[in-house]
Motif scaffolding. Structure first.
Motif, mmCIF file in Angstrom:
data_model
loop_
_atom_site.group_PDB
_atom_site.id
_atom_site.type_symbol
_atom_site.label_atom_id
_atom_site.label_comp_id
_atom_site.label_asym_id
_atom_site.label_seq_id
_atom_site.Cartn_x
_atom_site.Cartn_y
_atom_site.Cartn_z
ATOM 1 N N ASP A 481 0.834 -1.205 0.000
ATOM 2 C CA ASP A 481 0.000 0.000 0.000
ATOM 3 C C ASP A 481 0.867 1.253 0.000
ATOM 4 O O ASP A 481 0.508 2.286 -0.566
ATOM 5 C CB ASP A 481 -0.868 0.032 1.266
ATOM 6 C CG ASP A 481 -1.836 -1.138 1.311
ATOM 7 O OD1 ASP A 481 -2.537 -1.353 0.298
ATOM 8 O OD2 ASP A 481 -1.857 -1.863 2.321
ATOM 9 N N VAL A 482 1.998 1.167 0.696
ATOM 10 C CA VAL A 482 2.904 2.307 0.865
ATOM 11 C C VAL A 482 4.312 1.853 0.508
ATOM 12 O O VAL A 482 4.754 0.791 0.963
ATOM 13 C CB VAL A 482 2.881 2.813 2.334
ATOM 14 C CG1 VAL A 482 3.877 3.938 2.532
ATOM 15 C CG2 VAL A 482 1.471 3.253 2.728
ATOM 16 N N MET A 483 4.996 2.656 -0.325
ATOM 17 C CA MET A 483 6.397 2.363 -0.644
ATOM 18 C C MET A 483 7.262 2.909 0.485
ATOM 19 O O MET A 483 6.924 3.955 1.069
ATOM 20 C CB MET A 483 6.816 3.094 -1.924
ATOM 21 C CG MET A 483 5.929 2.876 -3.107
ATOM 22 S SD MET A 483 6.586 3.707 -4.571
ATOM 23 C CE MET A 483 6.138 5.413 -4.234
ATOM 24 N N ALA A 484 8.339 2.222 0.808
ATOM 25 C CA ALA A 484 9.260 2.739 1.817
ATOM 26 C C ALA A 484 10.681 2.455 1.342
ATOM 27 O O ALA A 484 10.952 1.367 0.824
ATOM 28 C CB ALA A 484 9.009 2.100 3.173
ATOM 29 N N VAL A 485 11.547 3.431 1.485
ATOM 30 C CA VAL A 485 12.922 3.288 0.987
ATOM 31 C C VAL A 485 13.915 3.793 2.033
ATOM 32 O O VAL A 485 13.718 4.854 2.635
ATOM 33 C CB VAL A 485 13.111 4.084 -0.329
ATOM 34 C CG1 VAL A 485 14.577 4.136 -0.730
ATOM 35 C CG2 VAL A 485 12.287 3.441 -1.445
ATOM 36 N N ASN A 486 14.975 2.990 2.219
ATOM 37 C CA ASN A 486 16.101 3.424 3.050
ATOM 38 C C ASN A 486 17.147 4.038 2.133
ATOM 39 O O ASN A 486 17.484 3.438 1.107
ATOM 40 C CB ASN A 486 16.743 2.239 3.782
ATOM 41 C CG ASN A 486 15.792 1.561 4.762
ATOM 42 O OD1 ASN A 486 14.735 2.104 5.069
ATOM 43 N ND2 ASN A 486 16.166 0.393 5.242
ATOM 44 N N THR A 487 17.639 5.226 2.476
ATOM 45 C CA THR A 487 18.575 5.892 1.575
ATOM 46 C C THR A 487 19.638 6.635 2.371
ATOM 47 O O THR A 487 19.312 7.288 3.369
ATOM 48 C CB THR A 487 17.831 6.870 0.646
ATOM 49 O OG1 THR A 487 18.772 7.478 -0.227
ATOM 50 C CG2 THR A 487 17.077 7.941 1.420
ATOM 51 N N TYR A 488 20.909 6.536 1.966
ATOM 52 C CA TYR A 488 21.992 7.099 2.767
ATOM 53 C C TYR A 488 22.985 7.893 1.929
ATOM 54 O O TYR A 488 24.182 7.912 2.227
ATOM 55 C CB TYR A 488 22.724 5.987 3.522
ATOM 56 C CG TYR A 488 21.976 5.469 4.729
ATOM 57 C CD1 TYR A 488 21.113 4.380 4.642
ATOM 58 C CD2 TYR A 488 22.111 6.082 5.963
ATOM 59 C CE1 TYR A 488 20.430 3.908 5.742
ATOM 60 C CE2 TYR A 488 21.435 5.615 7.084
ATOM 61 C CZ TYR A 488 20.597 4.527 6.967
ATOM 62 O OH TYR A 488 19.914 4.056 8.066
ATOM 63 N N ASN A 489 22.494 8.541 0.857
ATOM 64 C CA ASN A 489 23.418 9.362 0.073
ATOM 65 C C ASN A 489 24.057 10.415 0.980
ATOM 66 O O ASN A 489 23.358 11.081 1.745
ATOM 67 C CB ASN A 489 22.659 10.058 -1.069
ATOM 68 C CG ASN A 489 22.150 9.042 -2.084
ATOM 69 O OD1 ASN A 489 22.853 8.086 -2.405
ATOM 70 N ND2 ASN A 489 20.935 9.236 -2.563
ATOM 71 N N GLY A 490 25.364 10.509 0.900
ATOM 72 C CA GLY A 490 26.073 11.491 1.711
ATOM 73 C C GLY A 490 26.663 10.901 2.967
ATOM 74 O O GLY A 490 27.556 11.496 3.580
#
Ligand code: GCU
Length: 624
Positions: A481-490
């Motif tokens: 139902d909901v997209m979730a993303v882990n992101t660590y640019n930087g």
């Protein structure tokens, strides 16, 4: 070729056979005996208590669970040999991981035996259950020398009926807890958090009538009705009249169970019902009466839904101003002993960020915490530890994950704060992983049609028009139902912090996005204004300013839970200057020192709260 295209078949066990039994909804409200407190403990690294040195049955001199007192037995038989003595072994307070029992156990990973005595006075019209809030990772329970049951999984409750083996007077309970995990476990051995082996949540002897309300779920449906589901357990479970009531609003339902002891019913919600929300976390006393049993709970009523890129709470678009948490109390030497005071301290710190939402990572947290979120008014993402390199090809691993998911949902589906069930975190894409996680999504839909489903994924970094772009195209999203993303640019990339706001986001799906993780480490009190190199408070604060500027430009973003509220123990983090075995992405240190980035996020959320306060109810007229 066709065979290669076919999805690997993971034979799907019927869900009904994987549900916990008993459920014992709101068990802590029932009469019983609190077995928390002093327990004897004895390590057993070679598992002599479970098997002999050639693999046969464990010898009498090693069976910690035998119904005897070793000193007495040795007095009676001078030739007897016991290489353990539980009643004269050291004592520690439970619940709480063994890593703080004494310094020699800080890094112990294996089998530990616990034992205590307690007095009971069983009655013929009662049934007795030994219930554990959680034991990490596998637990074997014995009462008076008789095996009561075994449970796998480190973060969900379990209970074994002991009615027939409970004695009047002195009883001896022995528990073998093994923290060891294998490649087939959930999670597998490699994670980014301390294992915390042991009995980490309360232990109780729970007493019930001979027929009792075992599973009880009540909720507000999206079409404005209050629905209730009841399942009884016992000889008189079938054809049993029952009554559900919410006295404060004059609401009640009457019914009779079917041949399986189950019943469900619903009626229009009274206009006087106050909907639960973070701003007004209204909880109602609810009771269900069936025969001699009356079960109470405190429940909030609200709806959660998605509409295109919006998340709707009670029909209004919201933005989830969140923060992630591990289950670890404040302090220099945490034992994963979450008391109401510890839970309140953690969640109150989240509220002081102007948050309305917490991601309880990466496993089901204590029921004390989810009830505290109900009370304080925080929306919750709840997840099971299908984390990183799970053995998706192993049918037994899928069964473990499905059982864990069902135990989590059946424990907490009366918690208004919980709006999302997550089925995985940063799992590498493959066909068999897609099949595995799709089965978990199906199970959520079958167990709870009132909440949303998500999973923390990776986005793909691509170049578009000379600029970096994060593309969300994980095939699992079509099931969520909901997209979730882990992101660590930087942080995990060499991007200059000043370049982060120019990173664009694109999705193949018309769905809301939550940034379920982003973060940077800082050692509290380490300042380095001369240069923004990593681990200083200035670097972390500037990372947040630049990353938040990037998030402001994502049109389909509807929430975030930066990583993480508090520094937490992680064996992976061994930089001796900045980490010392702690992951330092906390906005506060392990003893609660606020870092500069705390204020950056708190101000960002204050502005977001103002901006979203005027969101309009959804188009449809029906109550949400
Ligand atoms: C990952 C993972 C977390 C981990 C974090 C980090 O995204 O989900 O469990 O702690 O990144 O690297 O700090």
């Amino acid at each position: 070729m066709l065979a290669l295209l076919a999805r690997p078949a993971l034979a799907a066990e019927p869900l009904a056979g994987l549900l916990p039994s008993p459920v014992l909804t709101n068990a802590d409200s029932r009469t019983g005996i609190d077995l928390s407190g002093p327990w004897h403990y004895s390590i057993d690294p070679y598992r002599d208590g479970l098997a002999g040195f050639h693999g046969g049955a464990a010898g009498a001199g090693h069976r910690r669970y035998d119904d005897l007192d070793v000193a007495d037995a040795m007095r009676k038989d001078p030739n007897a040999l016991y290489e353990y003595d539980m009643q004269r072994s050291p004592v520690a307070k439970l619940p709480g991981s063994w890593i703080t029992h004494d310094r020699t156990l800080r890094h112990y990973d294996g089998l530990m035996w616990y034992q205590r005595m307690f007095d009971a006075a069983p009655r013929p019209d009662e049934r007795a259950f030994l219930r554990f809030g959680a034991a990490n990772y596998t637990a074997r329970v014995y009462l008076n020398g008789t095996f009561a049951g075994m449970h796998e999984g480190g973060s969900t409750p379990f209970a074994f009926e002991v009615t027939k083996i409970l004695r009047s007077g002195r009883n001896q309970i022995t528990v073998g807890v093994d923290s060891t995990r294998t490649a087939d476990s959930v999670p597998p051995p490699a994670t980014d958090w301390e294992t915390y082996g042991g009995i980490t949540r309360p232990i109780r002897l729970v007493l019930t009538p001979t027929t009792f309300v075992d599973d009880f779920w009540i909720r507000l449906t999206r079409n404005g009705r209050i629905a209730a589901t009841v399942r009884l357990n016992g000889a008189q479970a079938s054809d049993q009249p029952l009554h559900v009531a919410i006295p404060a609003i004059g609401f009640s339902l009457d019914g009779k169970t079917d041949a399986d002891g189950a019943w469900s019913g619903e009626a229009a919600a009274p206009a006087s019902l106050h909907l639960w929300s973070p701003e007004q976390p209204t909880l109602y006393d609810v009771q269900v009466t069936a025969g001699a049993d009356v079960l109470h709970d405190r429940v909030g009523f609200r709806t959660i839904a998605v509409r295109g890129e919006d998340i709707l709470l009670n029909g209004r678009p919201i933005f989830l101003r969140g923060i992630s948490l591990h289950e670890e109390e404040f302090g220099e030497n945490p034992a994963r002993d979450i008391t109401p005071e510890a839970a309140r301290a953690l969640l109150a710190t989240a509220k002081s960020l102007n948050a309305n939402y917490v991601r309880l990572a990466h496993y089901p947290h204590s029921e004390i915490t989810t009830r505290m979120a109900d009370e304080l008014g925080l929306l919750v993402w709840s997840e099971i530890p299908v984390y990183w390199l799970v053995n998706f090809a192993n049918p037994a691993t899928l069964i473990t994950a499905r059982r864990m998911l069902a135990e989590n949902i059946l424990r907490d589906r009366n918690r208004a704060s919980i709006i999302l069930w997550s089925v995985g975190n940063e799992t590498p894409q493959s066909e068999v992983r897609l099949t595995f996680l799709s089965q978990l999504v199906d199970d959520v839909r079958a167990l709870d049609d009132t909440r949303l489903v998500s999973a923390a994924l990776f986005a793909r970094r691509v170049e578009r028009g000379g600029h970096p772009e994060m593309l969300i195209d994980d095939p699992l999203v079509s099931r969520l139902d909901v997209m979730a993303v882990n992101t660590y640019n930087g942080w995990y990339t060499s991007d200059p912090l000043s370049s982060l706001p120019s990173i664009a986001w694109r999705s193949d799906y018309d769905k809301p996005l939550i940034l379920s993780e982003f973060g940077a480490e800082a050692l509290a009190g380490y300042y380095d204004p001369r240069q923004l190199h990593k681990f200083s408070e200035e670097f972390q604060a500037e990372y947040y300013r630049q990353t938040l500027a990037m998030t402001d430009k994502i049109p389909f973003l509807r929430g975030m839970s930066p990583w993480i509220l508090k520094d937490f123990r992680s064996p992976r983090r061994q930089n001796p200057i900045y980490q010392q075995g702690w992951n330092r992405k906390g906005l506060v240190s392990e003893i609660g020192q606020r870092k500069e980035a705390f204020g950056v996020l708190a101000e960002h959320y204050r502005l977001l709260a103002t901006k979203w306060a005027t969101s309009k109810p959804s188009g449809s007229g029906a109550r949400q």
